[in-house]
Scaffold this motif. Structure first.
Motif, PDB file in Angstrom:
ATOM      1  N   LEU A   1       0.822  -1.211   0.000  1.00 28.23           N
ATOM      2  CA  LEU A   1       0.000   0.000   0.000  1.00 28.23           C
ATOM      3  C   LEU A   1       0.854   1.258   0.000  1.00 28.23           C
ATOM      4  O   LEU A   1       0.659   2.155  -0.825  1.00 28.23           O
ATOM      5  CB  LEU A   1      -0.939  -0.023   1.202  1.00 28.23           C
ATOM      6  CG  LEU A   1      -1.961   1.108   1.293  1.00 28.23           C
ATOM      7  CD1 LEU A   1      -3.208   0.642   2.041  1.00 28.23           C
ATOM      8  CD2 LEU A   1      -1.406   2.343   2.008  1.00 28.23           C
ATOM      9  N   VAL A   2       1.804   1.352   0.910  1.00 31.22           N
ATOM     10  CA  VAL A   2       2.525   2.611   1.067  1.00 31.22           C
ATOM     11  C   VAL A   2       3.492   2.863  -0.085  1.00 31.22           C
ATOM     12  O   VAL A   2       3.671   4.005  -0.524  1.00 31.22           O
ATOM     13  CB  VAL A   2       3.267   2.666   2.414  1.00 31.22           C
ATOM     14  CG1 VAL A   2       2.304   2.887   3.557  1.00 31.22           C
ATOM     15  CG2 VAL A   2       4.095   1.425   2.662  1.00 31.22           C
ATOM     16  N   ASN A   3       4.127   1.821  -0.602  1.00 29.90           N
ATOM     17  CA  ASN A   3       5.052   1.992  -1.715  1.00 29.90           C
ATOM     18  C   ASN A   3       4.319   2.494  -2.951  1.00 29.90           C
ATOM     19  O   ASN A   3       4.763   3.432  -3.623  1.00 29.90           O
ATOM     20  CB  ASN A   3       5.753   0.660  -2.001  1.00 29.90           C
ATOM     21  CG  ASN A   3       6.826   0.775  -3.062  1.00 29.90           C
ATOM     22  OD1 ASN A   3       7.650   1.675  -3.031  1.00 29.90           O
ATOM     23  ND2 ASN A   3       6.820  -0.160  -3.990  1.00 29.90           N
ATOM     24  N   SER A   4       3.185   1.888  -3.256  1.00 28.65           N
ATOM     25  CA  SER A   4       2.395   2.314  -4.414  1.00 28.65           C
ATOM     26  C   SER A   4       1.851   3.719  -4.221  1.00 28.65           C
ATOM     27  O   SER A   4       1.832   4.529  -5.166  1.00 28.65           O
ATOM     28  CB  SER A   4       1.240   1.336  -4.653  1.00 28.65           C
ATOM     29  OG  SER A   4       1.707   0.034  -4.885  1.00 28.65           O
ATOM     30  N   THR A   5       1.397   4.023  -3.009  1.00 35.55           N
ATOM     31  CA  THR A   5       0.884   5.363  -2.719  1.00 35.55           C
ATOM     32  C   THR A   5       1.960   6.418  -2.918  1.00 35.55           C
ATOM     33  O   THR A   5       1.727   7.464  -3.532  1.00 35.55           O
ATOM     34  CB  THR A   5       0.351   5.419  -1.276  1.00 35.55           C
ATOM     35  OG1 THR A   5      -0.717   4.480  -1.126  1.00 35.55           O
ATOM     36  CG2 THR A   5      -0.147   6.810  -0.926  1.00 35.55           C
ATOM     37  N   ALA A   6       3.158   6.151  -2.395  1.00 34.50           N
ATOM     38  CA  ALA A   6       4.254   7.103  -2.546  1.00 34.50           C
ATOM     39  C   ALA A   6       4.664   7.253  -4.000  1.00 34.50           C
ATOM     40  O   ALA A   6       4.998   8.360  -4.454  1.00 34.50           O
ATOM     41  CB  ALA A   6       5.454   6.657  -1.709  1.00 34.50           C
ATOM     42  N   TYR A   7       4.635   6.159  -4.762  1.00 33.84           N
ATOM     43  CA  TYR A   7       5.001   6.217  -6.184  1.00 33.84           C
ATOM     44  C   TYR A   7       4.062   7.144  -6.946  1.00 33.84           C
ATOM     45  O   TYR A   7       4.502   8.027  -7.686  1.00 33.84           O
ATOM     46  CB  TYR A   7       4.974   4.809  -6.785  1.00 33.84           C
ATOM     47  CG  TYR A   7       5.403   4.774  -8.236  1.00 33.84           C
ATOM     48  CD1 TYR A   7       6.729   4.559  -8.577  1.00 33.84           C
ATOM     49  CD2 TYR A   7       4.482   4.971  -9.265  1.00 33.84           C
ATOM     50  CE1 TYR A   7       7.137   4.539  -9.909  1.00 33.84           C
ATOM     51  CE2 TYR A   7       4.872   4.956 -10.596  1.00 33.84           C
ATOM     52  CZ  TYR A   7       6.202   4.736 -10.915  1.00 33.84           C
ATOM     53  OH  TYR A   7       6.593   4.730 -12.241  1.00 33.84           O
ATOM     54  N   ARG A   8       2.759   6.939  -6.784  1.00 43.53           N
ATOM     55  CA  ARG A   8       1.814   7.807  -7.491  1.00 43.53           C
ATOM     56  C   ARG A   8       1.941   9.246  -7.017  1.00 43.53           C
ATOM     57  O   ARG A   8       1.971  10.182  -7.822  1.00 43.53           O
ATOM     58  CB  ARG A   8       0.382   7.331  -7.288  1.00 43.53           C
ATOM     59  CG  ARG A   8      -0.658   8.223  -8.010  1.00 43.53           C
ATOM     60  CD  ARG A   8      -2.071   7.743  -7.758  1.00 43.53           C
ATOM     61  NE  ARG A   8      -3.061   8.639  -8.345  1.00 43.53           N
ATOM     62  CZ  ARG A   8      -3.777   8.383  -9.440  1.00 43.53           C
ATOM     63  NH1 ARG A   8      -3.592   7.256 -10.096  1.00 43.53           N
ATOM     64  NH2 ARG A   8      -4.667   9.250  -9.889  1.00 43.53           N
ATOM     65  N   GLN A   9       2.020   9.439  -5.720  1.00 45.74           N
ATOM     66  CA  GLN A   9       2.022  10.776  -5.147  1.00 45.74           C
ATOM     67  C   GLN A   9       3.245  11.574  -5.594  1.00 45.74           C
ATOM     68  O   GLN A   9       3.140  12.765  -5.897  1.00 45.74           O
ATOM     69  CB  GLN A   9       1.983  10.668  -3.623  1.00 45.74           C
ATOM     70  CG  GLN A   9       1.694  11.972  -2.903  1.00 45.74           C
ATOM     71  CD  GLN A   9       1.479  11.769  -1.418  1.00 45.74           C
ATOM     72  OE1 GLN A   9       1.389  10.633  -0.940  1.00 45.74           O
ATOM     73  NE2 GLN A   9       1.401  12.854  -0.667  1.00 45.74           N
ATOM     74  N   LEU A  10       4.378  10.943  -5.691  1.00 37.66           N
ATOM     75  CA  LEU A  10       5.623  11.668  -5.928  1.00 37.66           C
ATOM     76  C   LEU A  10       6.143  11.524  -7.353  1.00 37.66           C
ATOM     77  O   LEU A  10       6.564  12.499  -7.968  1.00 37.66           O
ATOM     78  CB  LEU A  10       6.692  11.176  -4.951  1.00 37.66           C
ATOM     79  CG  LEU A  10       7.967  12.006  -4.830  1.00 37.66           C
ATOM     80  CD1 LEU A  10       7.660  13.445  -4.472  1.00 37.66           C
ATOM     81  CD2 LEU A  10       8.891  11.391  -3.780  1.00 37.66           C
ATOM     82  N   VAL A  11       6.112  10.307  -7.899  1.00 44.14           N
ATOM     83  CA  VAL A  11       6.790  10.018  -9.168  1.00 44.14           C
ATOM     84  C   VAL A  11       5.856  10.122 -10.369  1.00 44.14           C
ATOM     85  O   VAL A  11       6.219  10.665 -11.421  1.00 44.14           O
ATOM     86  CB  VAL A  11       7.433   8.616  -9.124  1.00 44.14           C
ATOM     87  CG1 VAL A  11       8.120   8.298 -10.451  1.00 44.14           C
ATOM     88  CG2 VAL A  11       8.421   8.512  -7.970  1.00 44.14           C
ATOM     89  N   SER A  12       4.656   9.595 -10.249  1.00 45.29           N
ATOM     90  CA  SER A  12       3.751   9.488 -11.382  1.00 45.29           C
ATOM     91  C   SER A  12       3.323  10.847 -11.923  1.00 45.29           C
ATOM     92  O   SER A  12       3.271  11.841 -11.195  1.00 45.29           O
ATOM     93  CB  SER A  12       2.505   8.698 -10.953  1.00 45.29           C
ATOM     94  OG  SER A  12       1.495   8.762 -11.932  1.00 45.29           O
ATOM     95  N   ARG A  13       2.956  10.850 -13.198  1.00 47.23           N
ATOM     96  CA  ARG A  13       2.375  12.061 -13.805  1.00 47.23           C
ATOM     97  C   ARG A  13       1.028  12.395 -13.183  1.00 47.23           C
ATOM     98  O   ARG A  13       0.554  13.537 -13.283  1.00 47.23           O
ATOM     99  CB  ARG A  13       2.211  11.864 -15.309  1.00 47.23           C
ATOM    100  CG  ARG A  13       3.513  11.863 -16.081  1.00 47.23           C
ATOM    101  CD  ARG A  13       3.304  11.537 -17.533  1.00 47.23           C
ATOM    102  NE  ARG A  13       2.854  10.158 -17.704  1.00 47.23           N
ATOM    103  CZ  ARG A  13       2.582   9.601 -18.882  1.00 47.23           C
ATOM    104  NH1 ARG A  13       2.710  10.309 -19.992  1.00 47.23           N
ATOM    105  NH2 ARG A  13       2.188   8.347 -18.957  1.00 47.23           N
ATOM    106  N   ASN A  14       0.385  11.413 -12.555  1.00 44.25           N
ATOM    107  CA  ASN A  14      -0.870  11.684 -11.844  1.00 44.25           C
ATOM    108  C   ASN A  14      -0.643  12.368 -10.503  1.00 44.25           C
ATOM    109  O   ASN A  14      -1.599  12.830  -9.883  1.00 44.25           O
ATOM    110  CB  ASN A  14      -1.635  10.377 -11.622  1.00 44.25           C
ATOM    111  CG  ASN A  14      -2.182   9.802 -12.905  1.00 44.25           C
ATOM    112  OD1 ASN A  14      -2.770  10.515 -13.704  1.00 44.25           O
ATOM    113  ND2 ASN A  14      -1.975   8.505 -13.120  1.00 44.25           N
TER     114      ASN A  14
END
Length: 481
Positions: free
Chosen positions: A205-218
Motif C-alpha cells: 500500500l505505502v510503496n504504491s501510494t508514494a510512487y503515485r504521489q511523488l513520481v507518477s504524472r498523476n
C-alpha cells in the motif's frame, strides 16, 4: 490449513498439487465487529485502543467469484487505514461494506457483521475463479489494494477514477490480516524473490501510494534536481518517498520527530534533515489559530539546507497540523501533493500564498494498477527496499495497530499470518545478499538482522509444520487481542 502450509513450505509442490488441496471451511482472521462500533464513544482519538477492538475470529471462507482469487496469506502488515478501522474513525467501515453490498449479489458477500481488515499480503494462490488466466494455484504473489469494477468509462484512463474504486481490506471485506484472503485477480503481482514473506508484504500500500504521489504524472511528477520536502520521512509512507527521491535524483528534505528517526534518514542516504521536535516548531498557537511566524522560521531552515532554494514539491500526509506550513514553504509555481491527513482532515492555509504564487495542490489516493505494478517492479529489482522494522504474530495485531496509532514505530510493521516465523520464503539468496543492508535498514535489533534473515529457508522448516491444525486453533479464535 496445515496441509496448505506444508505444501507452501515444500520445495516440490506443483501447481496441480495446489489446485488439488482441500480448501478449509473456515480460517482465522483479524476483525472488527459491527456490534462494537460505538465502543469508543466519547473518547478522544488518542484514547481509543485498537487492542480492545481488534479480534482474531474463526470465519467462513468466502465464495469465490469470477475474476477473483483465494490466497493463502503468509504475511501482511499494518497500515494507517488499519488503525482508522480499529478505532472506527472517521466513521465505522461497516457503512462502506453495506454500500458495496448493494452493488450486486456477488458484492453482497462483503456486507457482514464483521470486517476482516488488512490491505497488504504476501502469499500463495490457492484457487482462481472463472475468467482468471494470468495466475495459477501455487503462484507466489503480493497484492495491491485497489479494487475496481471498471464498468464505467471513467476508470479506463486512470483506474483510480472508477466510480466503484475501493481500497481492499478497508472499504471491502476479506482483507489480508488473515490466513486466507479474497482478492480480485488484477490485484496480484509477483512476489519479489529476494525477500522473505513479511518483507514482501510490507511495501504494497505505502510503496504504491508514494510512487503515485511523488513520481507518477498523476501526482507531482518529480524530476531530477527537485527539492522535495517529506513529512514523516522515516515513517511507513515517508520512508518510501525518501527512497524514491534519492533514486530519482531529487534532493529530499526529511522532516522527522526524533534524532533516532533522523539517523535512519541518514542511513537511507538523505543529507538534509529537520528534527521538528529539536527545533520545537509550533505551527498552531492554539486549536484555531496558526502561527505564520513559525512557517517563516521553518522556511528559513529549509533554505539553510538547500543553499537558499525553496522546495519544488511537498510530500504531504499529516494534514491539518502541517498543511498551512506546507503551502507557505513551497516555491512559486511549486506543488503540494497530499493524501491521508493523519493529524486531521480539515486543512487550513493562507490562500494568498497559493493563488498569488501560482502553486498547485494535488490530491493523491493510492495508485492505479500500472503504478502499483511499477512500484512493485522497483522492489523486485532491488531499487527500492522494504522498510520493515518489526514483525508481530497474527494474535498480536492489536498491539501492532496500537503502536502505529501512537507513532511508536519506524517504517512499516509486519504481521506473520501463516508463516511460522520470520525469514522464510526467500527464493533468490544471491540477490538478497547484494541488498541485505538496505533490506535490514529499519530493523530495530541489529542481532535480529544478522540472524533472522540470511539463513536458508529450508532449515527453518524442520519440525515446524507437523502440528494438528485443529489443536493449534483451540481457544485461539473469538478472543480479544
Amino acid at each position: 490449513m496445515n496441509e496448505i502450509l506444508d505444501a507452501i513450505l515444500a520445495s516440490d509442490t506443483a501447481p496441480e498439487d495446489f489446485a488439488a488441496l482441500r480448501i478449509p471451511e473456515s480460517y482465522r482472521a483479524v476483525t472488527v465487529r459491527k456490534d462494537e462500533a460505538e465502543m469508543f464513544a466519547g473518547l478522544t482519538t488518542r484514547e481509543k485502543d485498537p487492542r480492545k477492538s481488534l479480534h482474531v475470529d474463526e470465519v467462513p471462507v468466502p465464495e469465490l467469484g469470477p475474476g477473483e482469487a483465494l490466497v493463502a496469506v503468509m504475511a501482511s502488515s499494518v497500515n494507517y487505514n488499519s488503525v482508522w478501522t480499529s478505532i472506527f474513525e472517521p466513521l465505522p467501515t461497516f457503512g462502506f461494506l453495506e454500500r458495496y453490498g448493494k452493488l450486486s449479489p456477488l458484492a453482497k458477500r462483503h456486507d457482514l457483521p464483521y470486517h476482516i481488515i488488512g490491505s497488504d499480503l504476501a502469499g500463495v494462490v490457492l484457487r482462481t475463479g472463472p475468467g482468471v488466466n494470468a495466475w495459477q494455484p501455487g503462484a507466489e504473489v503480493v497484492a495491491h489494494c485497489l479494487s475496481v469494477e471498471l464498468e464505467s468509462s471513467d476508470g479506463h484512463n486512470d483506474t483510480m477514477l472508477d466510480p466503484e474504486q475501493r481500497i481492499w481490506g478497508f472499504e471491502t471485506n476479506f482483507g489480508g490480516l488473515a490466513e486466507i484472503a479474497l482478492v480480485k485477480s488484477n490485484q496480484l503481482m509477483p512476489k519479489p524473490k529476494h525477500l522473505s514473506w513479511e518483507e514482501a508484504a510490507a511495501p504494497g500500500l505505502v510503496n504504491s501510494t508514494a510512487y503515485r504521489q511523488l513520481v507518477s504524472r498523476n501526482g507531482a511528477g518529480m524530476k531530477q534536481g527537485d527539492n522535495v520536502l517529506i513529512w514523516g520521512a522515516s515513517g511507513g509512507l515517508g520512508s518510501y518517498a525518501t527512497q524514491f527521491a534519492l533514486a530519482g535524483g531529487a534532493n529530499p528534505i526529511c522532516v522527522v520527530s526524533s534524532s533516532q528517526k533522523a539517523e535512519i534518514c541518514r542511513r537511507m542516504g538523505a543529507e538534509a534533515i529537520i528534527d521538528r521536535t529539536a527545533e520545537d516548531y509550533k505551527f498552531w498557537k492554539d486549536d484555531g489559530t496558526q502561527d505564520p511566524r513559525e512557517w517563516k522560521r521553518f522556511g528559513k531552515k529549509i533554505r539553510e539546507l538547500t543553499g537558499g532554494e525553496d522546495v519544488d514539491i511537498v510530500f504531504e500526509h499529516p494534514g491539518r497540523e502541517t498543511f498551512g506550513a506546507s503551502v507557505y514553504v513551497t516555491r512559486k509555481g511549486g506543488t503540494i501533493v497530499t493524501c491521508a491527513s493523519t493529524s486531521g482532515y480539515t486543512h487550513e492555509y493562507d490562500n494568498r500564498y497559493l493563488w498569488m504564487q501560482l502553486k498547485r495542490i494535488i490530491g493523491s489516493h493510492f495508485a492505479n494498477y500500472r503504478e502499483a505494478w511499477e512500484a512493485n517492479r522497483l522492489i523486485a529489482k532491488g531499487k527500492i527496499h522494504p522498510t520493515l522494522s518489526k514483525t508481530y504474530r497474527l494474535e498480536d495485531t492489536g498491539q501492532a495497530a496500537h503502536d502505529v496509532h501512537r507513532n511508536l514505530h519506524q517504517g512499516k510493521v509486519g504481521v506473520l499470518c501463516l508463516a511460522p516465523e520470520e525469514g522464510m520464503g526467500v527464493r533468490d539468496q544471491a540477490m538478497r545478499e547484494q541488498h541485505i543492508d538496505g533490506i535490514n535498514l529499519f530493523r530495530n535489533d541489529s542481532s535480529e538482522r544478522t540472524n533472522k534473515h540470511s539463513r536458508d529457508d529450508s532449515s527453518a522448516r524442520t519440525n515446524k509444520h507437523s502440528r494438528d491444525d485443529s489443536s493449534a486453533r483451540t481457544n485461539k479464535h473469538s478472543r480479544d487481542i
